[in-house]
Design a protein around this motif. Structure first.
Motif, mmCIF file in Angstrom:
data_model
loop_
_atom_site.group_PDB
_atom_site.id
_atom_site.type_symbol
_atom_site.label_atom_id
_atom_site.label_comp_id
_atom_site.label_asym_id
_atom_site.label_seq_id
_atom_site.Cartn_x
_atom_site.Cartn_y
_atom_site.Cartn_z
ATOM 1 N N MET A 270 11.480 -30.146 -53.624
ATOM 2 C CA MET A 270 11.960 -30.934 -54.849
ATOM 3 C C MET A 270 12.092 -32.701 -54.268
ATOM 4 N N LYS A 271 12.473 -32.565 -52.850
ATOM 5 C CA LYS A 271 12.596 -33.760 -52.547
ATOM 6 C C LYS A 271 11.628 -34.542 -51.953
ATOM 7 N N THR A 274 9.285 -38.209 -56.080
ATOM 8 C CA THR A 274 10.190 -38.371 -57.004
ATOM 9 C C THR A 274 9.972 -38.311 -58.428
ATOM 10 N N ASN A 275 8.862 -37.707 -58.678
ATOM 11 C CA ASN A 275 8.367 -37.439 -59.979
ATOM 12 C C ASN A 275 9.045 -36.146 -60.503
ATOM 13 N N TRP A 276 9.736 -36.259 -61.679
ATOM 14 C CA TRP A 276 10.569 -35.308 -62.181
ATOM 15 C C TRP A 276 9.730 -34.092 -62.517
ATOM 16 N N TYR A 277 8.667 -34.381 -63.067
ATOM 17 C CA TYR A 277 7.541 -33.164 -63.522
ATOM 18 C C TYR A 277 7.311 -32.275 -61.936
ATOM 19 N N HIS A 278 7.083 -32.917 -61.179
ATOM 20 C CA HIS A 278 6.695 -32.442 -59.599
ATOM 21 C C HIS A 278 7.957 -31.239 -59.544
ATOM 22 N N LYS A 279 9.102 -31.980 -59.402
ATOM 23 C CA LYS A 279 10.362 -31.179 -58.984
ATOM 24 C C LYS A 279 10.429 -30.163 -59.646
ATOM 25 N N PHE A 280 10.080 -30.369 -61.088
ATOM 26 C CA PHE A 280 10.185 -29.045 -61.910
ATOM 27 C C PHE A 280 9.065 -27.978 -61.490
#
Length: 306
Positions: A270-271, A274-280
């Motif tokens: 997840m790190k 920085t894209n929140w969609y990618h983290k999800f």
């Protein structure tokens, strides 16, 4: 009506069968070639199993008494002295065909519960414990994650909601677990006609393989009908040497590492963006998904290679 969970009687049988298979694998000349058991791996599996045996009754009691009963009572209130489903029919009793129906619906729910454990990475992080051993034996059968019991009941809530008594569902869950346990052995060959209907030992060998052609196949419980219908069934090819385990193994026999390694990997991935969609997506897409293509899901690998 009160029933005893079959696992109360099943656990002593589990231990006995593990000891029989262990002794046979170590002392039979034919079986010794397979090297089924390695002591450190076996100890890790038994630790996982003991932990599950302690935690599962607590969580399953909550699920049965609180969750399943709440859902059952809410959707099946007593009206004029008769328990009625909110859809307008009388809730189900305990006739033999109701038991068979409940077991069938339990199997359907198990299929989707099991399949999603392989398709959603956050759920896989809990389920990977069961697949983390590179050995396939009855000891591996009790190598269960401690966190799956926290969300498993939610896949079954709909069954008491439509009118099946909660205690009936709990018994069916126990019967399912008994069948699943005994599938974890290499000593049972293909079973002829039974292979067309039931989920068998050779099919479960496929399920535990990390061979690309076998991964994410045969999620069924008792039956293989749902694997066949939804495209996840795969027959064992006896000419292919099976490699058991997972492609990203914890490489440790430490129970805490086995329990938590995939959660740590999710956090690490997840790190990467920085894209929140990618983290999800790193948490809830299929295992192997990456935003930059550096790793791939099994579907992406098959599309590329086959």
């Amino acid at each position: 009506m009160d029933f005893t969970n079959p696992l109360v009687y099943g656990v002593p049988c589990f231990l006995g069968l593990i000891l029989v298979e262990l002794a046979y694998s170590k002392h039979s000349k034919k079986a010794k070639k397979k090297q089924l058991y390695f002591w450190k791996d076996f100890a890790a599996s038994m630790t996982m199993g003991i932990g599950s045996a302690i935690l599962a009754p607590l969580t399953k009691t909550i699920a049965a008494i609180v969750l399943f009963n709440f859902v059952y009572e809410f959707f099946n209130p007593i009206v004029g002295g008769i328990r009625m489903n909110i859809m307008g029919y009388e809730s189900f009793g305990y006739a033999w065909y109701i038991w068979l129906s409940c077991q069938f619906l339990d199997d359907f729910s198990y299929y989707w519960f099991h399949r999603q454990n392989h398709n959603i990475r956050f759920l896989w992080a809990a389920h990977v414990v069961h697949h983390s051993s590179q050995n396939f034996n009855l000891g591996t059968a009790v190598r269960n994650g401690w966190f799956t019991v926290l969300y498993k009941p939610f896949f079954y809530m709909w069954i008491p909601a439509i009118g099946f008594p909660p205690e009936m569902l709990v018994v069916c869950l126990g019967i399912e677990a008994l069948w699943q346990f005994q599938l974890h052995t290499v000593y049972v060959p293909k079973l002829g006609f039974i292979e067309k209907i039931m989920n068998t030992h050779t099919m479960h060998q496929v399920h535990h393989a990390q061979n690309a052609a076998y991964m994410d196949k045969n999620h069924g419980g008792f039956l293989n009908i749902f694997d066949r219908i939804f495209g996840t069934w795969k027959e064992l090819d006896e000419t292919i040497e099976i490699k058991y385990g997972v492609t990203h193994a914890p490489d440790s026999n430490n129970p805490l590492t086995i329990l938590t390694h995939e959660y740590k990997d999710i956090w690490r991935d997840m790190k990467k963006s920085t894209n929140w969609y990618h983290k999800f997506k790193y948490a809830f897409a299929a295992p192997g998904w990456s935003h930059d293509g550096s790793t791939q899901t099994i579907k992406q690998q098959r599309k590329r290679d086959f």
